[in-house]
Design a protein around this motif. Structure first.
Motif, PDB file in Angstrom:
ATOM      1  N   MET A   1      61.170  77.264   4.565  1.00 12.22           N
ATOM      2  CA  MET A   1      61.843  78.440   4.063  1.00 12.22           C
ATOM      3  C   MET A   1      61.093  79.665   4.582  1.00 12.22           C
ATOM      4  O   MET A   1      59.870  79.677   4.573  1.00 12.22           O
ATOM      5  CB  MET A   1      61.865  78.450   2.536  1.00 12.22           C
ATOM      6  N   LEU A   2      61.820  80.652   4.999  1.00  9.49           N
ATOM      7  CA  LEU A   2      61.234  81.913   5.451  1.00  9.49           C
ATOM      8  C   LEU A   2      61.500  82.995   4.422  1.00  9.49           C
ATOM      9  O   LEU A   2      62.578  83.053   3.845  1.00  9.49           O
ATOM     10  CB  LEU A   2      61.866  82.368   6.770  1.00  9.49           C
ATOM     11  N   VAL A   3      60.539  83.851   4.219  1.00 12.84           N
ATOM     12  CA  VAL A   3      60.720  85.060   3.428  1.00 12.84           C
ATOM     13  C   VAL A   3      60.364  86.221   4.343  1.00 12.84           C
ATOM     14  O   VAL A   3      59.269  86.258   4.908  1.00 12.84           O
ATOM     15  CB  VAL A   3      59.809  85.068   2.174  1.00 12.84           C
ATOM     16  N   ILE A   4      61.291  87.131   4.540  1.00 12.80           N
ATOM     17  CA  ILE A   4      61.062  88.282   5.399  1.00 12.80           C
ATOM     18  C   ILE A   4      61.188  89.536   4.555  1.00 12.80           C
ATOM     19  O   ILE A   4      62.239  89.776   3.943  1.00 12.80           O
ATOM     20  CB  ILE A   4      62.090  88.331   6.551  1.00 12.80           C
ATOM     21  N   GLU A   5      60.135  90.311   4.497  1.00 12.21           N
ATOM     22  CA  GLU A   5      60.158  91.576   3.775  1.00 12.21           C
ATOM     23  C   GLU A   5      60.209  92.704   4.806  1.00 12.21           C
ATOM     24  O   GLU A   5      59.306  92.852   5.625  1.00 12.21           O
ATOM     25  CB  GLU A   5      58.908  91.728   2.908  1.00 12.21           C
ATOM     26  N   VAL A   6      61.280  93.476   4.785  1.00 10.95           N
ATOM     27  CA  VAL A   6      61.398  94.619   5.680  1.00 10.95           C
ATOM     28  C   VAL A   6      60.616  95.764   5.041  1.00 10.95           C
ATOM     29  O   VAL A   6      60.933  96.200   3.936  1.00 10.95           O
ATOM     30  CB  VAL A   6      62.875  95.015   5.898  1.00 10.95           C
ATOM     31  N   THR A   7      59.594  96.225   5.732  1.00  8.69           N
ATOM     32  CA  THR A   7      58.697  97.228   5.140  1.00  8.69           C
ATOM     33  C   THR A   7      58.963  98.651   5.614  1.00  8.69           C
ATOM     34  O   THR A   7      58.344  99.580   5.108  1.00  8.69           O
ATOM     35  CB  THR A   7      57.231  96.863   5.435  1.00  8.69           C
ATOM     36  N   ASN A   8      59.875  98.831   6.569  1.00  7.08           N
ATOM     37  CA  ASN A   8      60.141 100.186   7.056  1.00  7.08           C
ATOM     38  C   ASN A   8      61.636 100.505   7.066  1.00  7.08           C
ATOM     39  O   ASN A   8      62.134 101.197   7.953  1.00  7.08           O
ATOM     40  CB  ASN A   8      59.556 100.375   8.458  1.00  7.08           C
ATOM     41  N   ALA A   9      62.365 100.031   6.083  1.00  3.86           N
ATOM     42  CA  ALA A   9      63.809 100.212   6.038  1.00  3.86           C
ATOM     43  C   ALA A   9      64.208 101.683   6.069  1.00  3.86           C
ATOM     44  O   ALA A   9      65.124 102.071   6.790  1.00  3.86           O
ATOM     45  CB  ALA A   9      64.388  99.533   4.792  1.00  3.86           C
ATOM     46  N   ARG A  10      63.515 102.524   5.332  1.00  2.00           N
ATOM     47  CA  ARG A  10      63.845 103.958   5.312  1.00  2.00           C
ATOM     48  C   ARG A  10      63.685 104.575   6.699  1.00  2.00           C
ATOM     49  O   ARG A  10      64.514 105.371   7.128  1.00  2.00           O
ATOM     50  CB  ARG A  10      62.986 104.705   4.306  1.00  2.00           C
ATOM     51  N   ASP A  11      62.624 104.203   7.404  1.00  2.00           N
ATOM     52  CA  ASP A  11      62.403 104.733   8.751  1.00  2.00           C
ATOM     53  C   ASP A  11      63.505 104.296   9.702  1.00  2.00           C
ATOM     54  O   ASP A  11      63.970 105.081  10.532  1.00  2.00           O
ATOM     55  CB  ASP A  11      61.043 104.294   9.295  1.00  2.00           C
ATOM     56  N   VAL A  12      63.918 103.039   9.597  1.00  2.00           N
ATOM     57  CA  VAL A  12      64.969 102.522  10.470  1.00  2.00           C
ATOM     58  C   VAL A  12      66.270 103.281  10.230  1.00  2.00           C
ATOM     59  O   VAL A  12      66.933 103.726  11.170  1.00  2.00           O
ATOM     60  CB  VAL A  12      65.175 101.001  10.254  1.00  2.00           C
ATOM     61  N   VAL A  13      66.642 103.449   8.969  1.00  2.00           N
ATOM     62  CA  VAL A  13      67.873 104.166   8.645  1.00  2.00           C
ATOM     63  C   VAL A  13      67.763 105.621   9.088  1.00  2.00           C
ATOM     64  O   VAL A  13      68.701 106.183   9.650  1.00  2.00           O
ATOM     65  CB  VAL A  13      68.208 104.051   7.141  1.00  2.00           C
ATOM     66  N   ARG A  14      66.609 106.231   8.877  1.00  2.00           N
ATOM     67  CA  ARG A  14      66.387 107.618   9.290  1.00  2.00           C
ATOM     68  C   ARG A  14      66.601 107.778  10.792  1.00  2.00           C
ATOM     69  O   ARG A  14      67.211 108.739  11.245  1.00  2.00           O
ATOM     70  CB  ARG A  14      64.971 108.042   8.897  1.00  2.00           C
ATOM     71  N   GLN A  15      66.098 106.829  11.575  1.00  2.00           N
ATOM     72  CA  GLN A  15      66.267 106.868  13.033  1.00  2.00           C
ATOM     73  C   GLN A  15      67.731 106.718  13.425  1.00  2.00           C
ATOM     74  O   GLN A  15      68.175 107.317  14.394  1.00  2.00           O
ATOM     75  CB  GLN A  15      65.450 105.761  13.698  1.00  2.00           C
ATOM     76  N   ARG A  16      68.464 105.919  12.680  1.00  6.35           N
ATOM     77  CA  ARG A  16      69.868 105.637  13.021  1.00  6.35           C
ATOM     78  C   ARG A  16      70.814 106.768  12.632  1.00  6.35           C
ATOM     79  O   ARG A  16      71.786 107.024  13.323  1.00  6.35           O
ATOM     80  CB  ARG A  16      70.344 104.349  12.340  1.00  6.35           C
ATOM     81  N   ILE A  17      70.555 107.432  11.504  1.00  9.17           N
ATOM     82  CA  ILE A  17      71.513 108.429  11.019  1.00  9.17           C
ATOM     83  C   ILE A  17      71.037 109.866  11.192  1.00  9.17           C
ATOM     84  O   ILE A  17      71.786 110.783  10.911  1.00  9.17           O
ATOM     85  CB  ILE A  17      71.912 108.164   9.553  1.00  9.17           C
ATOM     86  N   GLY A  18      69.815 110.056  11.648  1.00  6.85           N
ATOM     87  CA  GLY A  18      69.326 111.394  11.936  1.00  6.85           C
ATOM     88  C   GLY A  18      68.790 112.125  10.721  1.00  6.85           C
ATOM     89  O   GLY A  18      68.865 111.642   9.597  1.00  6.85           O
ATOM     90  N   PRO A  19      68.248 113.326  10.949  1.00  4.31           N
ATOM     91  CA  PRO A  19      67.581 114.071   9.879  1.00  4.31           C
ATOM     92  C   PRO A  19      68.508 114.514   8.750  1.00  4.31           C
ATOM     93  O   PRO A  19      68.127 114.494   7.587  1.00  4.31           O
ATOM     94  CB  PRO A  19      66.971 115.273  10.588  1.00  4.31           C
ATOM     95  N   LEU A  20      69.729 114.902   9.075  1.00  4.05           N
ATOM     96  CA  LEU A  20      70.660 115.320   8.027  1.00  4.05           C
ATOM     97  C   LEU A  20      71.007 114.152   7.113  1.00  4.05           C
ATOM     98  O   LEU A  20      70.959 114.264   5.889  1.00  4.05           O
ATOM     99  CB  LEU A  20      71.932 115.899   8.647  1.00  4.05           C
ATOM    100  N   GLY A  21      71.322 113.015   7.729  1.00  3.79           N
ATOM    101  CA  GLY A  21      71.653 111.833   6.949  1.00  3.79           C
ATOM    102  C   GLY A  21      70.489 111.275   6.166  1.00  3.79           C
ATOM    103  O   GLY A  21      70.671 110.641   5.134  1.00  3.79           O
ATOM    104  N   SER A  22      69.258 111.536   6.643  1.00  3.76           N
ATOM    105  CA  SER A  22      68.085 110.987   5.952  1.00  3.76           C
ATOM    106  C   SER A  22      67.937 111.554   4.544  1.00  3.76           C
ATOM    107  O   SER A  22      67.295 110.959   3.696  1.00  3.76           O
ATOM    108  CB  SER A  22      66.818 111.233   6.760  1.00  3.76           C
ATOM    109  N   ARG A  23      68.559 112.684   4.295  1.00  4.00           N
ATOM    110  CA  ARG A  23      68.528 113.259   2.931  1.00  4.00           C
ATOM    111  C   ARG A  23      69.327 112.424   1.943  1.00  4.00           C
ATOM    112  O   ARG A  23      69.125 112.508   0.738  1.00  4.00           O
ATOM    113  CB  ARG A  23      69.076 114.680   2.951  1.00  4.00           C
ATOM    114  N   LEU A  24      70.233 111.613   2.469  1.00  3.02           N
ATOM    115  CA  LEU A  24      71.075 110.780   1.611  1.00  3.02           C
ATOM    116  C   LEU A  24      70.401 109.480   1.198  1.00  3.02           C
ATOM    117  O   LEU A  24      70.876 108.804   0.293  1.00  3.02           O
ATOM    118  CB  LEU A  24      72.388 110.453   2.329  1.00  3.02           C
TER     119      LEU A  24
END
Length: 85
Positions: A1-24
């Protein structure tokens, strides 16, 4: 069984949606859920290519404590069953 913890989810989303979207993030967008959903899709595709059958869960609640303990409860956000054929 694998357990994967994503530790930088906010950074990934911030990179994908840009600075304006990062406020959301945290208000409208659940960064962890979005990244996990994309990761599940990629895992499903890779598993199919390798002929692997699996159950992949995106869960909310558990936390890793150090290297040897997983704190529960588990609330399943999404489940995907990968079957061949």
């Amino acid at each position: 069984m694998l357990v994967i913890e994503v530790t930088n989810a906010r950074d990934v989303v911030r990179q994908r949606i840009g600075p304006l979207g990062s406020r959301l993030i945290g208000k409208v967008v659940d960064a962890e859920a979005q990244v996990e959903k994309a990761l599940i899709q990629e895992l499903e595709n890779a598993f199919r290519e390798f002929g692997i059958e699996a159950r992949i869960f995106s869960v909310d609640g558990p936390q890793m404590i150090g290297r040897s303990h997983l704190e529960i409860p588990v609330q399943v956000r999404e489940e995907r069953q990968v079957r061949l054929g």
